[in-house]
Design a protein around this motif. Structure first.
Motif, PDB file in Angstrom:
ATOM      1  N   ALA A   1      -1.034 117.950  18.532  1.00 35.85           N
ATOM      2  CA  ALA A   1      -2.501 118.176  18.858  1.00 35.85           C
ATOM      3  C   ALA A   1      -2.826 118.287  20.479  1.00 35.85           C
ATOM      4  CB  ALA A   1      -3.229 117.200  18.277  1.00 35.85           C
ATOM      5  N   PHE A   2      -1.920 118.211  21.163  1.00 38.90           N
ATOM      6  CA  PHE A   2      -2.030 117.989  22.743  1.00 38.90           C
ATOM      7  C   PHE A   2      -1.148 118.844  23.304  1.00 38.90           C
ATOM      8  CE2 PHE A   2      -4.164 114.379  21.353  1.00 38.90           C
ATOM      9  CZ  PHE A   2      -5.097 114.179  21.874  1.00 38.90           C
ATOM     10  N   ALA A   3      -0.266 119.447  22.602  1.00 40.88           N
ATOM     11  CA  ALA A   3       0.825 120.423  23.266  1.00 40.88           C
ATOM     12  C   ALA A   3       0.231 121.555  23.889  1.00 40.88           C
ATOM     13  CB  ALA A   3       1.930 120.748  22.275  1.00 40.88           C
ATOM     14  N   ASP A   4      -0.775 122.162  23.353  1.00 40.99           N
ATOM     15  CA  ASP A   4      -1.448 123.322  24.247  1.00 40.99           C
ATOM     16  C   ASP A   4      -2.007 122.897  25.404  1.00 40.99           C
ATOM     17  OD1 ASP A   4      -3.386 121.781  22.817  1.00 40.99           O
ATOM     18  OD2 ASP A   4      -4.823 123.727  22.932  1.00 40.99           O
ATOM     19  N   VAL A   5      -2.851 121.943  25.571  1.00 36.09           N
ATOM     20  CA  VAL A   5      -3.248 121.501  26.840  1.00 36.09           C
ATOM     21  C   VAL A   5      -2.228 120.739  27.706  1.00 36.09           C
ATOM     22  CG1 VAL A   5      -5.784 121.399  26.036  1.00 36.09           C
ATOM     23  CG2 VAL A   5      -4.239 119.231  26.049  1.00 36.09           C
ATOM     24  N   ALA A   6      -1.184 120.310  27.475  1.00 37.03           N
ATOM     25  CA  ALA A   6      -0.191 119.685  28.294  1.00 37.03           C
ATOM     26  C   ALA A   6       0.864 120.915  28.811  1.00 37.03           C
ATOM     27  CB  ALA A   6       0.677 118.803  27.496  1.00 37.03           C
ATOM     28  N   GLY A   7       0.672 122.220  28.018  1.00 40.63           N
ATOM     29  CA  GLY A   7       1.713 123.335  28.585  1.00 40.63           C
ATOM     30  C   GLY A   7       3.046 123.151  28.221  1.00 40.63           C
ATOM     31  N   VAL A   8       3.275 122.477  27.114  1.00 38.07           N
ATOM     32  CA  VAL A   8       4.557 122.055  26.508  1.00 38.07           C
ATOM     33  C   VAL A   8       4.422 122.980  25.002  1.00 38.07           C
ATOM     34  CG1 VAL A   8       6.149 120.592  25.565  1.00 38.07           C
ATOM     35  CG2 VAL A   8       4.592 119.770  27.454  1.00 38.07           C
ATOM     36  N   ASP A   9       5.851 123.861  24.809  1.00 36.64           N
ATOM     37  CA  ASP A   9       5.579 124.415  23.642  1.00 36.64           C
ATOM     38  C   ASP A   9       5.708 123.574  22.278  1.00 36.64           C
ATOM     39  OD1 ASP A   9       8.591 125.154  22.477  1.00 36.64           O
ATOM     40  OD2 ASP A   9       8.710 124.587  24.791  1.00 36.64           O
ATOM     41  N   ALA A  10       5.336 124.219  21.496  1.00 35.78           N
ATOM     42  CA  ALA A  10       5.137 123.248  20.166  1.00 35.78           C
ATOM     43  C   ALA A  10       6.414 123.153  19.443  1.00 35.78           C
ATOM     44  CB  ALA A  10       4.218 123.953  19.241  1.00 35.78           C
ATOM     45  N   ASP A  11       7.374 124.118  19.662  1.00 33.64           N
ATOM     46  CA  ASP A  11       8.629 123.808  19.046  1.00 33.64           C
ATOM     47  C   ASP A  11       9.388 122.527  19.630  1.00 33.64           C
ATOM     48  OD1 ASP A  11       8.236 125.942  17.315  1.00 33.64           O
ATOM     49  OD2 ASP A  11       9.807 127.143  18.462  1.00 33.64           O
TER      50      ASP A  11
END
Length: 100
Positions: free
Chosen positions: A24-34
Motif C-alpha cells: 500500500a506504500f510501495a508507490d510513494v516509497a519508490g520501490v517496485d511492487a514485485d
C-alpha cells in the motif's frame, strides 16, 4: 483510496497481511511492487505462519523503513527509526490488544 483501503484490497486479493500493508506504500516509497511483495511474503502469518509478531505489524515496519530510513549506516537515523517503530507498535497494540 486511502492507504488502509489499498492494504485491505491487496489482502482481499490474496496477499499476506505483511505484503498488503507494505504494498500500500510501495508507490510513494519508490520501490517496485514485485520486490516489496517478494520481500514481505515470509513475514506473513506472524513470520512464516509461526504466529509471532503480526504480519501487518511487520509490513508496517517495512513500509515505514521504505519511507524514512536512510540506505547508508546512520546512527541518528537508526535511533529515530527504532523509536518511531516502537511508537507505531505501541499504537497498534493499544488499538488491537497485541502485536501478535
Amino acid at each position: 483510496m486511502s492507504r488502509a483501503e489499498r492494504a485491505k484490497e491487496y489482502f482481499m486479493q490474496g496477499y499476506a497481511c505483511s505484503q498488503a500493508v507494505a504494498l500500500a506504500f510501495a508507490d510513494v516509497a519508490g520501490v517496485d511492487a514485485d520486490t516489496v511483495s517478494k520481500m514481505t511474503l515470509p513475514l506473513g502469518g506472524g513470520l512464516g505462519r509461526l504466529r509471532l509478531t503480526c504480519g501487518a505489524v511487520s509490513g508496517m515496519a517495512v513500509a515505514f523503513g521504505m519511507l524514512t530510513a536512510k540506505p547508508e549506516p546512520d546512527a541518528e537515523n537508526k535511533k529515530a527509526t527504532y523509536l518511531a517503530v516502537q511508537q507505531l507498535c505501541a499504537r497498534f497494540a493499544a488499538e488491537n490488544g497485541s502485536l501478535i
